[in-house]
Design an enzyme around this catalytic site. Sequence first.
Site, short mmCIF file in Angstrom:
data_model
loop_
_atom_site.label_atom_id
_atom_site.label_comp_id
_atom_site.label_asym_id
_atom_site.label_seq_id
_atom_site.Cartn_x
_atom_site.Cartn_y
_atom_site.Cartn_z
N ASN A 43 11.59 -3.51 -1.57
CA ASN A 43 11.78 -2.13 -1.12
C ASN A 43 10.68 -1.23 -1.68
OD1 ASN A 43 14.12 -3.07 0.06
ND2 ASN A 43 15.40 -2.48 -1.67
N VAL A 44 10.42 -0.14 -0.98
CA VAL A 44 9.38 0.80 -1.40
C VAL A 44 9.96 2.16 -1.77
CG1 VAL A 44 7.62 -0.36 -0.02
CG2 VAL A 44 8.90 1.52 1.00
N ASP A 45 11.28 2.20 -1.98
CA ASP A 45 11.96 3.49 -2.18
C ASP A 45 12.02 3.97 -3.62
OD1 ASP A 45 14.08 1.88 -3.27
OD2 ASP A 45 14.93 1.66 -1.26
N HIS A 89 6.05 -4.79 -2.53
CA HIS A 89 5.41 -4.23 -1.34
C HIS A 89 4.93 -2.80 -1.56
CE1 HIS A 89 7.85 -7.35 1.14
NE2 HIS A 89 6.77 -7.87 0.59
N CYS A 113 -8.93 12.04 1.83
CA CYS A 113 -9.12 12.01 0.38
C CYS A 113 -9.88 13.26 -0.08
CB CYS A 113 -9.89 10.75 0.00
SG CYS A 113 -10.27 10.61 -1.77
N GLY A 118 20.67 -8.57 -0.99
CA GLY A 118 20.34 -7.67 0.10
C GLY A 118 19.06 -7.98 0.84
N SER A 119 18.65 -9.24 0.86
CA SER A 119 17.43 -9.61 1.58
C SER A 119 17.74 -10.74 2.55
CB SER A 119 16.35 -10.08 0.61
OG SER A 119 15.21 -10.54 1.32
N SER A 120 17.26 -10.59 3.79
CA SER A 120 17.41 -11.66 4.77
C SER A 120 16.34 -12.73 4.59
CB SER A 120 17.34 -11.10 6.19
OG SER A 120 16.11 -10.42 6.38
#
Length: 283
Positions: free
Chosen positions: A111-113, A128, A186, A226-228
């Site tokens: 997750n990236v949250d 990730h 940038c 929680g991962s497929s």
Amino acid sequence: MTTETIPVSDAVAAEALDTVAELLRGKQTAVLTGAGMSTDSGIPDYRGKGAPVRTPMNFQTFVDDERARKRYWAGSHLGWRRFRAAEPNLGHRSLARLEQHGAISGVITQNVDGLHTRAGSRHVVDLHGSMDLVVCLACGQAFGRDSVAARLEEDNPLLGTPEALRVAPDGDVEVADAEGFIIPACTVCGGMLKPNVVFFGELVPTVKFTEATALVAGAEALVIAGSSLVVNSGIRLLEQARRRKLPIVVINRGVTKGDGRALIKLEAGTSETLAGLAARLVD
């Protein structure tokens, strides 16, 4: 090896959790989490049952197609708003508690949250990336997402009017005035900015995958929550554990690619299951 799949209902929950807790007790356990970990925080699982069809952004498309890049930034900004509003759920807090008491050695997340870190977990490998950073593809300079978001909103007032944005069936975002949408550059070199997340077509950074493999290499058990396991990086970590004959526990609602390779599969939500394990493993 035969996987024992346990459908966790109220009637069997205590017995199932007792079984897993006994398996993990006294073992250094690594945890791998996926999108299902954050659904209880209001962040949708794009691969779960009933999820909308979605076309993820491809890295080459992002770099080559300015219009696609504008659509991405508009949609990503809305996603960032949702992530910022989300709070760690019981599952995140339970993993932090387990780590604090030495019951797990760390968390690898797809997750990236950033919710694991916000919940208090200290050893987190963001496999990730994380949406709270933006990087320049030209000079490598990193920026906090808040500062980039402020620039986006200042340059694009339509972001404050949701009716100007429409979510397409493929999960993309259509911008009413795509040509006039201003994307950030940038401030150091004028180069192209990109959220610090791994796009489809990109490889997980070597340093991140090395950290993840080191965590699994030092573990005596692996829990996948929680991962497929559709993403290749997750399967590679599972295989690393399987080759070492570590006990593997999968916690997920629905089928995963690891079901046949796990010792135990719990058909259950992550929040209540991890809370139940924490109650059993933490004195």
